[in-house]
Design a protein around this motif. Sequence first.
Motif, PDB file in Angstrom:
ATOM      1  N   VAL A  88      53.196 -56.600  19.864  1.00  0.00           N
ATOM      2  CA  VAL A  88      53.680 -55.841  18.712  1.00  0.00           C
ATOM      3  C   VAL A  88      54.032 -56.786  17.571  1.00  0.00           C
ATOM      4  O   VAL A  88      53.709 -56.530  16.408  1.00  0.00           O
ATOM      5  CB  VAL A  88      54.893 -54.972  19.095  1.00  0.00           C
ATOM      6  CG1 VAL A  88      55.592 -54.416  17.859  1.00  0.00           C
ATOM      7  CG2 VAL A  88      54.456 -53.818  19.998  1.00  0.00           C
ATOM      8  N   ALA A  89      54.677 -57.904  17.901  1.00  0.00           N
ATOM      9  CA  ALA A  89      55.029 -58.894  16.872  1.00  0.00           C
ATOM     10  C   ALA A  89      53.769 -59.466  16.225  1.00  0.00           C
ATOM     11  O   ALA A  89      53.712 -59.653  14.998  1.00  0.00           O
ATOM     12  CB  ALA A  89      55.867 -60.011  17.490  1.00  0.00           C
ATOM     13  N   ALA A  95      49.277 -56.890  10.379  1.00  0.00           N
ATOM     14  CA  ALA A  95      49.369 -55.779   9.436  1.00  0.00           C
ATOM     15  C   ALA A  95      49.774 -56.267   8.050  1.00  0.00           C
ATOM     16  O   ALA A  95      49.409 -55.667   7.033  1.00  0.00           O
ATOM     17  CB  ALA A  95      50.367 -54.737   9.942  1.00  0.00           C
ATOM     18  N   ALA A  96      50.545 -57.352   8.021  1.00  0.00           N
ATOM     19  CA  ALA A  96      51.000 -57.894   6.738  1.00  0.00           C
ATOM     20  C   ALA A  96      49.918 -58.718   6.051  1.00  0.00           C
ATOM     21  O   ALA A  96      50.048 -59.067   4.872  1.00  0.00           O
ATOM     22  CB  ALA A  96      52.245 -58.756   6.943  1.00  0.00           C
ATOM     23  N   SER A  97      48.843 -59.013   6.771  1.00  0.00           N
ATOM     24  CA  SER A  97      47.741 -59.770   6.177  1.00  0.00           C
ATOM     25  C   SER A  97      46.758 -58.796   5.539  1.00  0.00           C
ATOM     26  O   SER A  97      46.879 -57.589   5.656  1.00  0.00           O
ATOM     27  CB  SER A  97      47.031 -60.604   7.252  1.00  0.00           C
ATOM     28  OG  SER A  97      46.250 -59.764   8.086  1.00  0.00           O
ATOM     29  N   SER A  98      45.757 -59.347   4.873  1.00  0.00           N
ATOM     30  CA  SER A  98      44.737 -58.503   4.233  1.00  0.00           C
ATOM     31  C   SER A  98      43.388 -58.624   4.948  1.00  0.00           C
ATOM     32  O   SER A  98      42.364 -58.236   4.399  1.00  0.00           O
ATOM     33  CB  SER A  98      44.586 -58.901   2.761  1.00  0.00           C
ATOM     34  OG  SER A  98      44.252 -60.275   2.648  1.00  0.00           O
ATOM     35  N   ASP A  99      43.402 -59.150   6.156  1.00  0.00           N
ATOM     36  CA  ASP A  99      42.169 -59.389   6.894  1.00  0.00           C
ATOM     37  C   ASP A  99      41.600 -58.061   7.410  1.00  0.00           C
ATOM     38  O   ASP A  99      42.226 -57.390   8.238  1.00  0.00           O
ATOM     39  CB  ASP A  99      42.458 -60.326   8.061  1.00  0.00           C
ATOM     40  CG  ASP A  99      41.205 -60.682   8.851  1.00  0.00           C
ATOM     41  OD1 ASP A  99      40.106 -60.278   8.423  1.00  0.00           O
ATOM     42  OD2 ASP A  99      41.333 -61.362   9.884  1.00  0.00           O
ATOM     43  N   LEU A 106      43.639 -58.559  17.031  1.00  0.00           N
ATOM     44  CA  LEU A 106      44.658 -57.966  17.889  1.00  0.00           C
ATOM     45  C   LEU A 106      44.080 -57.552  19.234  1.00  0.00           C
ATOM     46  O   LEU A 106      44.687 -57.805  20.289  1.00  0.00           O
ATOM     47  CB  LEU A 106      45.295 -56.760  17.198  1.00  0.00           C
ATOM     48  CG  LEU A 106      46.354 -56.010  18.027  1.00  0.00           C
ATOM     49  CD1 LEU A 106      47.507 -56.940  18.397  1.00  0.00           C
ATOM     50  CD2 LEU A 106      46.863 -54.794  17.275  1.00  0.00           C
ATOM     51  N   LEU A 107      42.919 -56.917  19.234  1.00  0.00           N
ATOM     52  CA  LEU A 107      42.323 -56.486  20.499  1.00  0.00           C
ATOM     53  C   LEU A 107      41.975 -57.681  21.386  1.00  0.00           C
ATOM     54  O   LEU A 107      42.122 -57.619  22.613  1.00  0.00           O
ATOM     55  CB  LEU A 107      41.074 -55.640  20.233  1.00  0.00           C
ATOM     56  CG  LEU A 107      41.314 -54.302  19.524  1.00  0.00           C
ATOM     57  CD1 LEU A 107      40.002 -53.547  19.365  1.00  0.00           C
ATOM     58  CD2 LEU A 107      42.328 -53.457  20.283  1.00  0.00           C
ATOM     59  N   SER A 108      41.530 -58.766  20.777  1.00  0.00           N
ATOM     60  CA  SER A 108      41.258 -59.988  21.552  1.00  0.00           C
ATOM     61  C   SER A 108      42.533 -60.484  22.218  1.00  0.00           C
ATOM     62  O   SER A 108      42.524 -60.886  23.395  1.00  0.00           O
ATOM     63  CB  SER A 108      40.681 -61.075  20.642  1.00  0.00           C
ATOM     64  OG  SER A 108      39.407 -60.711  20.160  1.00  0.00           O
ATOM     65  N   ALA A 109      43.618 -60.469  21.457  1.00  0.00           N
ATOM     66  CA  ALA A 109      44.902 -60.909  22.006  1.00  0.00           C
ATOM     67  C   ALA A 109      45.364 -59.983  23.125  1.00  0.00           C
ATOM     68  O   ALA A 109      45.893 -60.433  24.152  1.00  0.00           O
ATOM     69  CB  ALA A 109      45.955 -60.966  20.898  1.00  0.00           C
ATOM     70  N   ASP A 141      54.739 -48.239  19.834  1.00  0.00           N
ATOM     71  CA  ASP A 141      54.653 -49.150  18.684  1.00  0.00           C
ATOM     72  C   ASP A 141      53.308 -49.864  18.662  1.00  0.00           C
ATOM     73  O   ASP A 141      52.671 -49.988  17.607  1.00  0.00           O
ATOM     74  CB  ASP A 141      55.779 -50.191  18.736  1.00  0.00           C
ATOM     75  CG  ASP A 141      57.103 -49.656  18.224  1.00  0.00           C
ATOM     76  OD1 ASP A 141      57.091 -48.570  17.604  1.00  0.00           O
ATOM     77  OD2 ASP A 141      58.134 -50.308  18.438  1.00  0.00           O
ATOM     78  N   LEU A 142      52.878 -50.347  19.831  1.00  0.00           N
ATOM     79  CA  LEU A 142      51.606 -51.069  19.886  1.00  0.00           C
ATOM     80  C   LEU A 142      50.447 -50.139  19.538  1.00  0.00           C
ATOM     81  O   LEU A 142      49.562 -50.506  18.751  1.00  0.00           O
ATOM     82  CB  LEU A 142      51.406 -51.680  21.269  1.00  0.00           C
ATOM     83  CG  LEU A 142      50.133 -52.513  21.446  1.00  0.00           C
ATOM     84  CD1 LEU A 142      50.088 -53.667  20.446  1.00  0.00           C
ATOM     85  CD2 LEU A 142      50.023 -53.042  22.876  1.00  0.00           C
TER      86      LEU A 142
END
Length: 207
Positions: A88-89, A95-99, A106-109, A141-142
């Motif tokens: 979640v962190a 989410a704060a990035s513009s990528d 995220l899915l890889s992680a 949340d996730l």
Amino acid sequence: MSSQPPEPPPPNPTTAHGSDRKLRADARRNRERVLRTAQQLFATEGLGVSLDEIARRAGVGPGTVHRHFPAKEALYLAVATDQIRQLVAEAEALAASSDPAALFTLLSAMMASGAENVAVKSALVAAEFDLRTAAPDVAADLTRHVADLLDRAHAAGTVRSDLTVEEVMALVAGAFAAIRHIGAETSRDRSAHIAQLILDGLRPHPR
């Protein structure tokens, strides 16, 4: 004339509260140390490692581990929940990035985390624990972050237009099953290859 012993001075609220905060902070640090150590040992040495051995490797007393986690299943659940909190962190940072490809990061992680701890997840299933009911807020949340990043990926055209968040979460769970099926839990290269195959299937097909 009778004399009475002097009353003890009242506790200093500042000192008492400061001590309480210090104790709470120490307890949190010890708990986090136990969780990180347990996560690593479960991934590398399996679920047979004892609570006392986890305490020794974490540098805390056995009583500390048994106080926080009176049963192995409680520790499994705490490790799995802590992993989701870490994800979640990471999702919040993405989410704060513009990528526009943040969803795939995220899915890889998520798949890498699940691959390293597939044994813990299997133990929870065997004990009839479901993270969605045991830790509903964290799991929700996730899922919410995945949905938000999926919306961004849809807008950027980096993911299939017909993909839903429910399907994404199902595919992540499927990746864990596939990794375990071929015994790739201890091989980062093999588990990453399976994850990449799944992620490639989420990308738009060239026309």
